[in-house]
Design a protein around this motif. Structure first.
Motif, PDB file in Angstrom:
ATOM      1  N   THR A  23       0.853  -1.176   0.000  1.00  0.00           N
ATOM      2  CA  THR A  23       0.000   0.000   0.000  1.00  0.00           C
ATOM      3  C   THR A  23       0.890   1.227   0.000  1.00  0.00           C
ATOM      4  O   THR A  23       1.830   1.324   0.792  1.00  0.00           O
ATOM      5  CB  THR A  23      -0.909   0.028   1.258  1.00  0.00           C
ATOM      6  N   ILE A  24       0.601   2.143  -0.922  1.00  0.00           N
ATOM      7  CA  ILE A  24       1.389   3.369  -1.044  1.00  0.00           C
ATOM      8  C   ILE A  24       0.471   4.552  -0.800  1.00  0.00           C
ATOM      9  O   ILE A  24      -0.591   4.655  -1.408  1.00  0.00           O
ATOM     10  CB  ILE A  24       2.023   3.463  -2.443  1.00  0.00           C
ATOM     11  N   ARG A  25       0.914   5.439   0.095  1.00  0.00           N
ATOM     12  CA  ARG A  25       0.132   6.645   0.410  1.00  0.00           C
ATOM     13  C   ARG A  25       0.930   7.861  -0.049  1.00  0.00           C
ATOM     14  O   ARG A  25       2.106   7.996   0.272  1.00  0.00           O
ATOM     15  CB  ARG A  25      -0.145   6.735   1.900  1.00  0.00           C
ATOM     16  N   ILE A  26       0.256   8.734  -0.824  1.00  0.00           N
ATOM     17  CA  ILE A  26       0.884   9.955  -1.316  1.00  0.00           C
ATOM     18  C   ILE A  26      -0.224  10.988  -1.527  1.00  0.00           C
ATOM     19  O   ILE A  26      -1.341  10.634  -1.917  1.00  0.00           O
ATOM     20  CB  ILE A  26       1.671   9.690  -2.627  1.00  0.00           C
ATOM     21  N   ILE A  59       6.059  10.028   0.555  1.00  0.00           N
ATOM     22  CA  ILE A  59       5.437   8.771   0.157  1.00  0.00           C
ATOM     23  C   ILE A  59       5.586   7.801   1.322  1.00  0.00           C
ATOM     24  O   ILE A  59       6.668   7.647   1.860  1.00  0.00           O
ATOM     25  CB  ILE A  59       6.118   8.166  -1.095  1.00  0.00           C
ATOM     26  N   LYS A  60       4.492   7.160   1.700  1.00  0.00           N
ATOM     27  CA  LYS A  60       4.512   6.158   2.770  1.00  0.00           C
ATOM     28  C   LYS A  60       4.212   4.804   2.147  1.00  0.00           C
ATOM     29  O   LYS A  60       3.279   4.672   1.362  1.00  0.00           O
ATOM     30  CB  LYS A  60       3.449   6.459   3.827  1.00  0.00           C
ATOM     31  N   VAL A  61       5.019   3.804   2.485  1.00  0.00           N
ATOM     32  CA  VAL A  61       4.853   2.462   1.940  1.00  0.00           C
ATOM     33  C   VAL A  61       4.621   1.486   3.077  1.00  0.00           C
ATOM     34  O   VAL A  61       5.368   1.473   4.056  1.00  0.00           O
ATOM     35  CB  VAL A  61       6.102   2.043   1.130  1.00  0.00           C
ATOM     36  N   SER A  62       3.582   0.662   2.932  1.00  0.00           N
ATOM     37  CA  SER A  62       3.299  -0.416   3.882  1.00  0.00           C
ATOM     38  C   SER A  62       3.288  -1.720   3.099  1.00  0.00           C
ATOM     39  O   SER A  62       2.737  -1.784   2.011  1.00  0.00           O
ATOM     40  CB  SER A  62       1.930  -0.222   4.537  1.00  0.00           C
ATOM     41  N   GLY A  63       3.903  -2.740   3.651  1.00  0.00           N
ATOM     42  CA  GLY A  63       3.888  -4.042   2.998  1.00  0.00           C
ATOM     43  C   GLY A  63       5.185  -4.338   2.266  1.00  0.00           C
ATOM     44  O   GLY A  63       6.256  -3.914   2.689  1.00  0.00           O
ATOM     45  N   ASP A  64       5.077  -5.019   1.142  1.00  0.00           N
ATOM     46  CA  ASP A  64       6.225  -5.514   0.382  1.00  0.00           C
ATOM     47  C   ASP A  64       6.918  -4.365  -0.356  1.00  0.00           C
ATOM     48  O   ASP A  64       6.423  -3.854  -1.357  1.00  0.00           O
ATOM     49  CB  ASP A  64       5.747  -6.575  -0.602  1.00  0.00           C
ATOM     50  N   MET A  65       8.092  -3.981   0.121  1.00  0.00           N
ATOM     51  CA  MET A  65       8.834  -2.861  -0.459  1.00  0.00           C
ATOM     52  C   MET A  65       9.277  -3.159  -1.893  1.00  0.00           C
ATOM     53  O   MET A  65       9.381  -2.238  -2.708  1.00  0.00           O
ATOM     54  CB  MET A  65      10.057  -2.551   0.405  1.00  0.00           C
ATOM     55  N   VAL A  75       7.595  -4.481  -4.247  1.00  0.00           N
ATOM     56  CA  VAL A  75       6.503  -4.093  -5.140  1.00  0.00           C
ATOM     57  C   VAL A  75       6.546  -2.580  -5.366  1.00  0.00           C
ATOM     58  O   VAL A  75       6.390  -2.109  -6.489  1.00  0.00           O
ATOM     59  CB  VAL A  75       5.140  -4.524  -4.569  1.00  0.00           C
ATOM     60  N   ALA A  76       6.788  -1.824  -4.318  1.00  0.00           N
ATOM     61  CA  ALA A  76       6.888  -0.369  -4.435  1.00  0.00           C
ATOM     62  C   ALA A  76       8.074   0.021  -5.321  1.00  0.00           C
ATOM     63  O   ALA A  76       7.983   0.962  -6.113  1.00  0.00           O
ATOM     64  CB  ALA A  76       7.022   0.265  -3.054  1.00  0.00           C
ATOM     65  N   LEU A  77       9.176  -0.691  -5.203  1.00  0.00           N
ATOM     66  CA  LEU A  77      10.351  -0.393  -6.032  1.00  0.00           C
ATOM     67  C   LEU A  77      10.063  -0.667  -7.511  1.00  0.00           C
ATOM     68  O   LEU A  77      10.525   0.072  -8.377  1.00  0.00           O
ATOM     69  CB  LEU A  77      11.554  -1.208  -5.559  1.00  0.00           C
ATOM     70  N   LYS A  78       9.289  -1.700  -7.801  1.00  0.00           N
ATOM     71  CA  LYS A  78       8.911  -1.981  -9.191  1.00  0.00           C
ATOM     72  C   LYS A  78       8.078  -0.828  -9.746  1.00  0.00           C
ATOM     73  O   LYS A  78       8.246  -0.418 -10.899  1.00  0.00           O
ATOM     74  CB  LYS A  78       8.135  -3.288  -9.284  1.00  0.00           C
TER      75      LYS A  78
END
Length: 50
Positions: free
Chosen positions: A6-9, A33-39, A41-44
């Protein structure tokens, strides 16, 4: 199915990110940007926007 990441922005920062005026890694480091969970996936996703 549950989300892997989950990404919050904020909306203004999202517009800057899409326009290429905000670097995703810098925004994350600055807390824009706040990231929760599998980092990984956010990097992709950051590769798609960067």
């Amino acid at each position: 199915r549950d989300a892997d990441c989950t990404i919050r922005i904020s909306e203004p920062n999202l517009a800057k990110l899409i326009a290429g005026k905000l670097n995703p890694m810098t925004a994350f480091a600055m807390g824009k940007i706040k990231v929760s969970g599998d980092m990984s996936v956010a990097l992709k996703l950051s590769q798609l926007l960067g």
